[in-house]
Design an enzyme around this catalytic site. Structure first.
Site, PDB file in Angstrom:
ATOM      1  CD  GLU A 291      -2.790  -1.158   2.454  1.00 14.48           C
ATOM      2  OE1 GLU A 291      -3.844  -1.824   2.437  1.00 14.48           O
ATOM      3  OE2 GLU A 291      -2.354  -0.589   3.486  1.00 14.48           O
ATOM      4  N   PRO A 292       1.620   1.499  -1.047  1.00 17.43           N
ATOM      5  CG  PRO A 292       2.635   1.497  -3.154  1.00 17.43           C
ATOM      6  CD  PRO A 292       1.757   0.676  -2.251  1.00 17.43           C
ATOM      7  N   GLY A 293       1.890   5.037  -0.779  1.00 21.02           N
ATOM      8  CA  GLY A 293       1.240   6.306  -1.090  1.00 21.02           C
ATOM      9  C   GLY A 293       2.290   7.365  -1.311  1.00 21.02           C
ATOM     10  NE  ARG A 331       4.301  14.999   5.833  1.00 21.47           N
ATOM     11  CZ  ARG A 331       5.630  14.944   5.797  1.00 21.47           C
ATOM     12  NH1 ARG A 331       6.324  15.813   5.081  1.00 21.47           N
ATOM     13  NH2 ARG A 331       6.266  14.013   6.473  1.00 21.47           N
ATOM     14  CE1 TYR A 335       2.233  13.902  11.827  1.00 15.45           C
ATOM     15  CE2 TYR A 335       2.462  14.116   9.458  1.00 15.45           C
ATOM     16  CZ  TYR A 335       1.765  13.649  10.552  1.00 15.45           C
ATOM     17  OH  TYR A 335       0.623  12.933  10.379  1.00 15.45           O
ATOM     18  CB  CYS A 362      -2.549  34.865  11.493  1.00 16.09           C
ATOM     19  SG  CYS A 362      -2.339  36.141  12.742  1.00 16.09           S
ATOM     20  CD  GLU A 363      -1.551  29.800  14.493  1.00 14.77           C
ATOM     21  OE1 GLU A 363      -0.707  29.668  15.415  1.00 14.77           O
ATOM     22  OE2 GLU A 363      -2.773  29.918  14.684  1.00 14.77           O
ATOM     23  CE1 TYR A 391      -0.834  10.784   3.973  1.00 19.79           C
ATOM     24  CE2 TYR A 391       1.477  10.529   3.368  1.00 19.79           C
ATOM     25  CZ  TYR A 391       0.250   9.964   3.667  1.00 19.79           C
ATOM     26  OH  TYR A 391       0.095   8.607   3.661  1.00 19.79           O
TER      27      TYR A 391
END
Length: 435
Positions: A291-293, A331, A335, A362-363, A391
């Protein structure tokens, strides 16, 4: 110039090219932020996976993990490559239906599938439901009985193997929200419930140990565990397991610090481990599914931005700001994921400084790249962040009421819009007046 870029990715003007098209032309034609995919790279990775299975003379499916990037156009490319897809929601399944994807080549994952989602799967007679918990077995059983239908199922197990990756990316350890534990006997109890249900056909065992993995050993351990479990169930229940699904998680290169092996080499090691263990346990050789993504779409994707403001503070790295950010690539904030970038309109120029690539949201945490060597940039330059195909768009949001970007597919020197850019009107389309 970034080390990841091959010389043939830069044209005579010194511009980055994607699928044979000048990246700056893509930015001008479609606007930025823009996500562009080199479709040939997607096709090539599918074909590399297929080749390693065929060379080992093993029945297989390359089941694209569509959570990495799911659109009608992407599913149509997978269908052209004779691939399989793994969906994890009713929305992904609906997208596959709209794409005209073959329903018998779909598997459905998820740890909390709703009744409506399972009903959709049964109504469209998808290939297999990968059951994750006892509630789901009960729910699926009720639906199948109500609709007088049958369904192929696999059991997802947690093999007790932790991948060496970010803790949020680990899914194979015993303490996980996914799957049935082997050690406690849950997996065997799930099997018993399925085998006693005439509307369910048990076809295989599934596991997934994590994401962005660089080491083969975990996959070999998981493959051995699946074969041993299949042998145990053969002895106890006279069950011939037709499919061993080893999941995905093959790592890709995001930065020069990453040194992954080719994704197909993971698969070759898995196949050989299964073949050896099957021989030792005197079993019939099952089909092997992967199941590669990320490894299919990640390297094929590029995020194109227009550079705007700049902030210089003495003694600190400058902030170079682009017209996107965490809304189209969460990401780095979520992460601490690392990426590399190039100036698409000056891709062959020498690097002159190291900067931070900041987003417009605004972060304070909206920093796409913490340290990036670049030529001296100017407002209006086109920045390309590499290997953003997995992603990025699939996790995009409308934070700060920013529209999500457009997506283009590029192949053989031609580009095609596959997802329109959202408009401000799109942002309020579902809003309702209160007064």
């Amino acid at each position: 110039m970034d080390e990841q870029l091959e010389p043939n990715k830069i044209n005579v003007a010194g511009h980055l090219t994607i699928g044979g098209v000048d990246a700056t032309e893509l930015a001008h034609q479609y606007g930025t932020p823009l996500i562009a995919y080199d479709v040939a790279a997607i096709r090539q990775q599918f074909r590399r996976f297929n080749k390693v299975f065929e060379e080992n003379q093993v029945e297989y499916e390359v089941s694209y993990a569509s959570k990495a990037f799911a659109t009608v156009g992407m599913f149509q490319v997978v269908a052209q490559e004779k691939g399989h897809i793994d969906v994890v929601s009713g929305g992904e399944l609906y997208t596959a239906i709209k794409a005209g994807f073959p329903m018998d080549k779909i598997s459905f994952h998820g740890n909390n599938k709703s009744r409506a989602e399972l009903e959709m799967a049964v109504e469209h007679q998808i290939g297999v439901v990968i059951v994750d918990n006892f509630h789901e077995i009960e729910l699926l059983s009720e639906i199948l009985e109500q609709k007088k239908q049958t369904m192929n199922v696999m059991i997802r197990i947690t093999p007790g193997i932790s991948a060496h990756t970010h803790k949020y990316d680990q899914t194979g350890q015993e303490d996980s929200k996914f799957g049935f534990d082997i050690q406690s006997g849950q997996a065997e109890e799930a099997l018993k419930q399925i085998l006693t249900n005439p509307r369910m056909t048990m076809i295989g065992i599934h596991t997934h140990i994590g994401s962005q993995i660089f080491e083969v050993e975990g996959f070999v351990m998981a493959a051995n565990k699946l074969v041993d479990l299949a042998a145990d169930w053969h002895d106890k229940f006279d069950l011939d397991t037709q499919v061993l699904n080893v999941g995905g998680g093959f790592g890709i290169r995001y930065t020069k610090e990453d040194d992954p092996i080719a994704p197909e080499k993971f698969v070759d090691a898995i196949i050989k481990a299964v073949q050896k263990r099957v021989g030792q346990r005197d079993l019939k050789m099952p089909a092997i599914w992967i199941e590669p993504g990320r490894s299919i779409v990640g390297p094929a994707g590029y995020s194109l931005y227009t550079i705007g403001s700049r902030k210089d503070v003495p003694g600190l790295l400058p902030y170079v700001t682009v017209d996107g950010g965490m809304g189209d690539n969460i990401r780095p904030a979520l992460y601490q994921a690392d990426y590399e970038a190039v100036l698409a309109n000056r891709a062959s120029d020498k690097n002159e400084e190291t900067v931070r690539i900041a987003g417009k949201y605004c972060e304070s945490g909206d920093i796409l790249i913490q340290k990036q060597a670049l030529p001296k940039s100017q407002p209006g330059d086109t920045l390309a962040i590499l290997a953003t195909g997995a992603y990025g768009y699939s996790m995009a949001s409308n934070y700060n009421r920013n529209p999500r970007p457009a997506v283009v597919f590029v192949e053989n020197g031609q580009s095609k819009l596959v997802v329109k850019r959202e408009s401000y009107e799109d942002l309020v389309r579902l809003d309702q007046d209160f007064i």
